[in-house]
Design an enzyme around this catalytic site. Sequence first.
Site, PDB file in Angstrom:
ATOM      1  CE  LYS A 124      -1.962   2.163   3.558  1.00 28.64           C
ATOM      2  NZ  LYS A 124      -2.583   2.458   4.674  1.00 28.64           N
ATOM      3  CG  ASP A 142      -7.570   3.306   2.679  1.00 23.09           C
ATOM      4  OD1 ASP A 142      -8.367   3.101   1.830  1.00 23.09           O
ATOM      5  OD2 ASP A 142      -7.772   4.338   3.178  1.00 23.09           O
TER       6      ASP A 142
END
Length: 214
Positions: A124, A142
Site C-alpha cells: 500500500k 486501505d
Amino acid sequence: MAKQLPYQQMHAIFSRFRDDCAEPEGELEHVNVYTLVVAVALSAQATDKGVNRATRGLFAVADTPQKMLDLGEDALIEYIKTIGLYRNKAKNVMKLSRILVEDYGGEVPSSRAALEGLPGVGRKTANVVLNMWFKHPAQAVDTHIYRLGNRSGIAPGKDVVAVERAIEDHVPVEFQQHAHHWMILHGRYVCKARKPDCGNCLINDYCAFEEKTP
C-alpha cells in the site's frame, strides 16, 4: 459483497467523482518524495491528522535520509511518540533511511519492488508513493477503499489485493490516476464504516449497497 458493477455504471460513477473534485489530493503532508515515504509508513494504524501533527516539526529538521540519520532514533521518537507503534516505526524509518543512503545515493527509487524492499514499506505504501509522486496509476487499497469497493460494487474482492486488481481491471483508464484518492475520500467522509451517509452520497443511485441509510 456486492457484484461488480458494469462498465457504464463505473464510468458514470467516476465521472461524478471527477466533476466533484477534478484533482483530488492525499491528506498526508510532505515536502518531497522521501518525506512522503516516511509519512505513509508512519500512517499505518494511525490517522493522517495525527501523523501530520507529528511530522510538521520533524520534516522541518529532517527532510532527507541523511538528515534523518543525523537526527538519530531517539530524537525521532520524540517527534513521533504520539503515533501508534512509534518505537517500531522509528526503527523502520532509520533502517530505510540508511538503505536509501547506502544503496540508492539518498534517492527514493521509483519501482514497486525496490520500494517494498524498504523496512516498513508494504504494497500500500509503495502504491501511494508511485501514484502521488511518480504519477503511476497505482491503486493503494486501505480500509476505506476495501469497504467502499465491496459495499458499492465498484471493486469487490475478498482481500486488498483482489480489490486492487478489481480497480485496475474495471475502472475506466481515464480515471485510473485518481481512482484511489476519490475512493479514499468518499470512504472516509461519506461511505463511513458505521454510519454511511447515503443521503448525501453522489453515487447513491448506482451503488449496490443493500443496507443504504435514508
